[in-house]
Design a protein around this motif. Structure first.
Motif, PDB file in Angstrom:
ATOM      1  N   ASP A 191      -3.951  -0.410  12.699  1.00 49.31           N
ATOM      2  CA  ASP A 191      -4.451  -1.484  13.569  1.00 49.31           C
ATOM      3  C   ASP A 191      -3.321  -2.208  14.316  1.00 49.31           C
ATOM      4  O   ASP A 191      -3.562  -3.187  15.017  1.00 49.31           O
ATOM      5  CB  ASP A 191      -5.257  -2.506  12.753  1.00 49.31           C
ATOM      6  CG  ASP A 191      -4.405  -3.224  11.704  1.00 49.31           C
ATOM      7  OD1 ASP A 191      -3.181  -2.969  11.628  1.00 49.31           O
ATOM      8  OD2 ASP A 191      -4.957  -4.056  10.957  1.00 49.31           O
TER       9      ASP A 191
ATOM     10  N   GLY B 290       0.784  -1.237   0.000  1.00 51.16           N
ATOM     11  CA  GLY B 290       0.000   0.000   0.000  1.00 51.16           C
ATOM     12  C   GLY B 290       0.813   1.283   0.000  1.00 51.16           C
ATOM     13  O   GLY B 290       0.276   2.368   0.229  1.00 51.16           O
TER      14      GLY B 290
ATOM     15  N   GLN C 221       1.018   6.246   2.450  1.00 56.96           N
ATOM     16  CA  GLN C 221       0.532   4.871   2.292  1.00 56.96           C
ATOM     17  C   GLN C 221      -0.979   4.831   2.463  1.00 56.96           C
ATOM     18  O   GLN C 221      -1.577   5.719   3.066  1.00 56.96           O
ATOM     19  CB  GLN C 221       1.167   3.963   3.351  1.00 56.96           C
ATOM     20  CG  GLN C 221       0.860   4.373   4.786  1.00 56.96           C
ATOM     21  CD  GLN C 221       0.769   3.174   5.748  1.00 56.96           C
ATOM     22  OE1 GLN C 221       0.083   2.196   5.470  1.00 56.96           O
ATOM     23  NE2 GLN C 221       1.456   3.290   6.883  1.00 56.96           N
TER      24      GLN C 221
ATOM     25  N   ARG D 272      -0.639  -3.661  12.852  1.00 59.05           N
ATOM     26  CA  ARG D 272       0.168  -4.558  12.011  1.00 59.05           C
ATOM     27  C   ARG D 272       1.369  -3.805  11.470  1.00 59.05           C
ATOM     28  O   ARG D 272       1.291  -2.631  11.122  1.00 59.05           O
ATOM     29  CB  ARG D 272      -0.679  -5.114  10.860  1.00 59.05           C
ATOM     30  CG  ARG D 272      -1.465  -6.360  11.265  1.00 59.05           C
ATOM     31  CD  ARG D 272      -2.652  -6.578  10.379  1.00 59.05           C
ATOM     32  NE  ARG D 272      -2.322  -6.810   8.991  1.00 59.05           N
ATOM     33  CZ  ARG D 272      -2.188  -8.015   8.429  1.00 59.05           C
ATOM     34  NH1 ARG D 272      -2.311  -9.107   9.155  1.00 59.05           N
ATOM     35  NH2 ARG D 272      -1.950  -8.143   7.145  1.00 59.05           N
TER      36      ARG D 272
ATOM     37  N   GLU E 101      -7.431   4.786   4.885  1.00 58.32           N
ATOM     38  CA  GLU E 101      -6.318   5.137   5.777  1.00 58.32           C
ATOM     39  C   GLU E 101      -5.111   5.689   5.025  1.00 58.32           C
ATOM     40  O   GLU E 101      -3.994   5.166   5.126  1.00 58.32           O
ATOM     41  CB  GLU E 101      -5.941   3.945   6.671  1.00 58.32           C
ATOM     42  CG  GLU E 101      -7.097   3.549   7.574  1.00 58.32           C
ATOM     43  CD  GLU E 101      -6.783   2.421   8.555  1.00 58.32           C
ATOM     44  OE1 GLU E 101      -5.614   1.992   8.613  1.00 58.32           O
ATOM     45  OE2 GLU E 101      -7.721   1.983   9.245  1.00 58.32           O
TER      46      GLU E 101
ATOM     47  N   ASP F  30      -4.133   1.582   3.190  1.00 60.30           N
ATOM     48  CA  ASP F  30      -4.340   0.158   3.469  1.00 60.30           C
ATOM     49  C   ASP F  30      -4.968  -0.454   2.218  1.00 60.30           C
ATOM     50  O   ASP F  30      -6.152  -0.205   1.926  1.00 60.30           O
ATOM     51  CB  ASP F  30      -5.257  -0.009   4.690  1.00 60.30           C
ATOM     52  CG  ASP F  30      -5.422  -1.477   5.061  1.00 60.30           C
ATOM     53  OD1 ASP F  30      -5.482  -2.332   4.142  1.00 60.30           O
ATOM     54  OD2 ASP F  30      -5.508  -1.786   6.265  1.00 60.30           O
ATOM     55  N   ASN F  31      -4.170  -1.218   1.469  1.00 55.26           N
ATOM     56  CA  ASN F  31      -4.644  -1.720   0.172  1.00 55.26           C
ATOM     57  C   ASN F  31      -5.800  -2.700   0.300  1.00 55.26           C
ATOM     58  O   ASN F  31      -6.635  -2.809  -0.598  1.00 55.26           O
ATOM     59  CB  ASN F  31      -3.495  -2.361  -0.613  1.00 55.26           C
ATOM     60  CG  ASN F  31      -2.635  -3.254   0.230  1.00 55.26           C
ATOM     61  OD1 ASN F  31      -1.884  -2.759   1.070  1.00 55.26           O
ATOM     62  ND2 ASN F  31      -2.736  -4.565   0.040  1.00 55.26           N
ATOM     63  N   ARG F  32      -5.895  -3.421   1.430  1.00 60.03           N
ATOM     64  CA  ARG F  32      -7.017  -4.352   1.572  1.00 60.03           C
ATOM     65  C   ARG F  32      -8.319  -3.564   1.787  1.00 60.03           C
ATOM     66  O   ARG F  32      -9.377  -3.939   1.289  1.00 60.03           O
ATOM     67  CB  ARG F  32      -6.741  -5.335   2.702  1.00 60.03           C
ATOM     68  CG  ARG F  32      -5.552  -6.238   2.343  1.00 60.03           C
ATOM     69  CD  ARG F  32      -5.261  -7.295   3.376  1.00 60.03           C
ATOM     70  NE  ARG F  32      -4.085  -8.072   2.961  1.00 60.03           N
ATOM     71  CZ  ARG F  32      -3.557  -9.067   3.658  1.00 60.03           C
ATOM     72  NH1 ARG F  32      -4.100  -9.418   4.825  1.00 60.03           N
ATOM     73  NH2 ARG F  32      -2.501  -9.717   3.223  1.00 60.03           N
ATOM     74  N   LYS F  33      -8.209  -2.459   2.517  1.00 57.75           N
ATOM     75  CA  LYS F  33      -9.396  -1.595   2.668  1.00 57.75           C
ATOM     76  C   LYS F  33      -9.727  -0.924   1.337  1.00 57.75           C
ATOM     77  O   LYS F  33     -10.898  -0.677   1.034  1.00 57.75           O
ATOM     78  CB  LYS F  33      -9.155  -0.567   3.762  1.00 57.75           C
ATOM     79  CG  LYS F  33      -9.095  -1.236   5.124  1.00 57.75           C
ATOM     80  CD  LYS F  33      -9.127  -0.278   6.268  1.00 57.75           C
ATOM     81  CE  LYS F  33      -9.311  -1.108   7.556  1.00 57.75           C
ATOM     82  NZ  LYS F  33      -8.919  -0.396   8.751  1.00 57.75           N
TER      83      LYS F  33
ATOM     84  N   ARG G 198       0.691  -0.128  10.154  1.00 61.19           N
ATOM     85  CA  ARG G 198      -0.737   0.140   9.941  1.00 61.19           C
ATOM     86  C   ARG G 198      -1.368   0.635  11.246  1.00 61.19           C
ATOM     87  O   ARG G 198      -0.895   0.313  12.339  1.00 61.19           O
ATOM     88  CB  ARG G 198      -1.453  -1.137   9.514  1.00 61.19           C
ATOM     89  CG  ARG G 198      -1.037  -1.655   8.161  1.00 61.19           C
ATOM     90  CD  ARG G 198      -1.706  -0.870   7.053  1.00 61.19           C
ATOM     91  NE  ARG G 198      -1.735  -1.668   5.842  1.00 61.19           N
ATOM     92  CZ  ARG G 198      -1.111  -1.353   4.706  1.00 61.19           C
ATOM     93  NH1 ARG G 198      -0.404  -0.235   4.621  1.00 61.19           N
ATOM     94  NH2 ARG G 198      -1.195  -2.139   3.653  1.00 61.19           N
TER      95      ARG G 198
END
Ligand code: FAD
Ligand code: GLY
Length: 388
Positions: free
Chosen positions: A270, A55, A160, A272, A97, A162-165, A268
């Motif tokens: 969260d 990300g 950056q 991570r 994010e 969050d690529n999954r979000k 991240r």
């Protein structure tokens, strides 16, 4: 290469092959304009490289000699990111994010410093906003760095998401705009007649008619049948191993993205801490290896010794879609109605906004944005494109 525009966005039928950030982003922009868009993915949408990525929006720190065109494209996409993220939050409710802290490229030794300074001279000549900061300033910004360090290059605009979000947000946004997302529906071939696409054929034999087909199948883009060899994009998988450690979100070890010698570390919100990534020519091999993980962890530990106490949260492998010159393939080709949006290699998250905007304009208006003009498939020539 010009593309014959669909006569009117409201009656254009468009099939998008691949539901990663590129396919979903393009589908979102197309559906917003009223086109009838169907995305097809052979698995769960967004589970490819877009899920595996870190990300980073690294248009500046990753700029290398010979890649000036790619750097310009990356900078233009980087500039679009704040509005893109805000619009996605507005329409999907998902915060991707986008973080403001920027990136540090760390020099642990005088050798590292000399190498980075050499690269910095080139990057500053391009007008990129990076500058050297002292060891004391580096440590002030990131107190958990190794005891001995030489300093860092600070890149404030390399942020950056969050690529999954991002995948989740794009999916909601695309569907809310009217796109249909068809998962576990692999595309076998693109069908065409007399030099014009007619649609696609799914692996189960179903034929789907479409005025325009957008080929956004990432590292698998070359395997879609129905195209002459020279029309298949010269894209191959570039394997990347990566892992995530788990920090205390209330007391993270890092706040900036950190490029250390041998690995990058991405914190991240969260808790991570991503540690990536290997770059390997191993085809579609999906094995995590002891050597790959060891090299990443060792590099992370040299830069931030306290990582040794962190639990491992996850480890994975992804396949970057790498083209012959590491730049994306964006635009129409000789087959009328076929548009390429693939080959984003290490920068698909960074380049998602500009790809979505420009490919949608190309499909609906026939307009080739100046930003993507250098990135057509014709730059490889038919012989180059025919070879793997
Ligand atoms: P993908 O996300 O791979 O999507 C392609 C989709 O096509 C997949 O969902 C797949 O299932 C589908 N598909 C394949 N074949 C078919 C078929 N026959 N029919 C239907 N669907 C099919 N980029 C950055 O900008 N910043 C980073 O920090 C970054 N870090 C990375 C770290 C790693 C380890 C890796 C692997 C990549 C990283 N990248 C990064 C690169 C980025 O992830 C990619 O460039 C980007 O995700 C490409 O998006 P895509 O949609 O083209 O491909
Ligand atoms: N851009 C980071 C990677 O591809 O690993």
């Amino acid at each position: 290469m010009p593309n014959r525009p669909a006569s009117n966005a409201n009656n254009a039928s468009i099939a998008v092959i691949g539901g990663g950030v590129i396919g979903l982003g393009v589908a979102w922009r197309l559906a917003q304009r009223g086109a009838a868009v169907q995305v097809f993915d052979r698995g769960a949408a967004g589970a490819g490289a877009s899920h595996a990525a870190a990300g980073m929006l690294a248009a500046c720190a990753e700029a290398e000699p010979g890649e000036e065109g790619l750097t310009a494209l990356g900078r233009e996409s980087q500039a679009r990111w704040p509005a893109f993220a805000a619009e996605l939050l507005d329409v999907s409710g998902v915060d991707v994010e986008l973080r403001p802290e920027g990136t540090l490229v760390l020099a642990l030794t005088a050798d590292d410093q000399a190498r980075l300074t050499h690269q910095l001279v080139f990057q500053q000549k391009l007008g990129l906003p990076l500058h050297w900061i002292s060891a004391a300033e580096t440590r002030r910004r990131e107190p958990h760095l190794a005891g001995k360090l030489a300093g860092a290059v600070f890149s404030p605009e390399d942020t950056q998401v969050d690529n999954r979000k991002l995948v989740a947000a794009l999916r909601v946004a695309a569907e809310a705009a009217g796109a249909s997302i068809n998962e576990y529906r692999a595309v076998k071939a693109i069908s065409s007649r007399s030099g014009r696409v007619e649609g696609i054929v799914l692996a189960d034999g179903t034929k789907v008619a479409a005025d325009t087909v957008v080929l956004a199948a990432g590292a698998w883009a070359r395997s879609i049948e129905g195209l002459e060899p020279e029309l298949r994009p010269p894209v191959r998988p570039i394997k990347g191993q990566m892992l995530a450690l788990r920090m205390d979100p209330a007391a993270p070890l890092l706040s900036h993205v950190l490029w250390a010698p041998g690995a990058y570390l991405v914190p991240r919100r969260d808790g991570r801490l991503l540690v990536g990534a290997t770059v390997e020519e191993k085809g579609y091999d999906a094995d995590l290896t002891a050597g790959g993980v060891l090299s990443l962890l060792e590099a992370a530990w040299r830069a931030v010794p306290a990582v040794e106490d962190l639990p491992i949260d996850e480890m994975w492998v992804g396949h970057r879609p790498g083209s012959r010159d590491d730049a994306p393939i964006l635009g129409a080709g000789p087959l009328d109605g076929l548009i390429y949006a693939t080959g984003h290699h290490r920068n698909g998250i960074l380049l998602a906004p500009i790809t979505a905007d420009t490919i949608a304009r190309l499909a609906l208006d026939g307009t080739v944005d100046a930003a993507i003009r250098p990135f057509g498939i014709e730059r490889f020539g038919s012989v180059a494109a025919a070879a793997e």
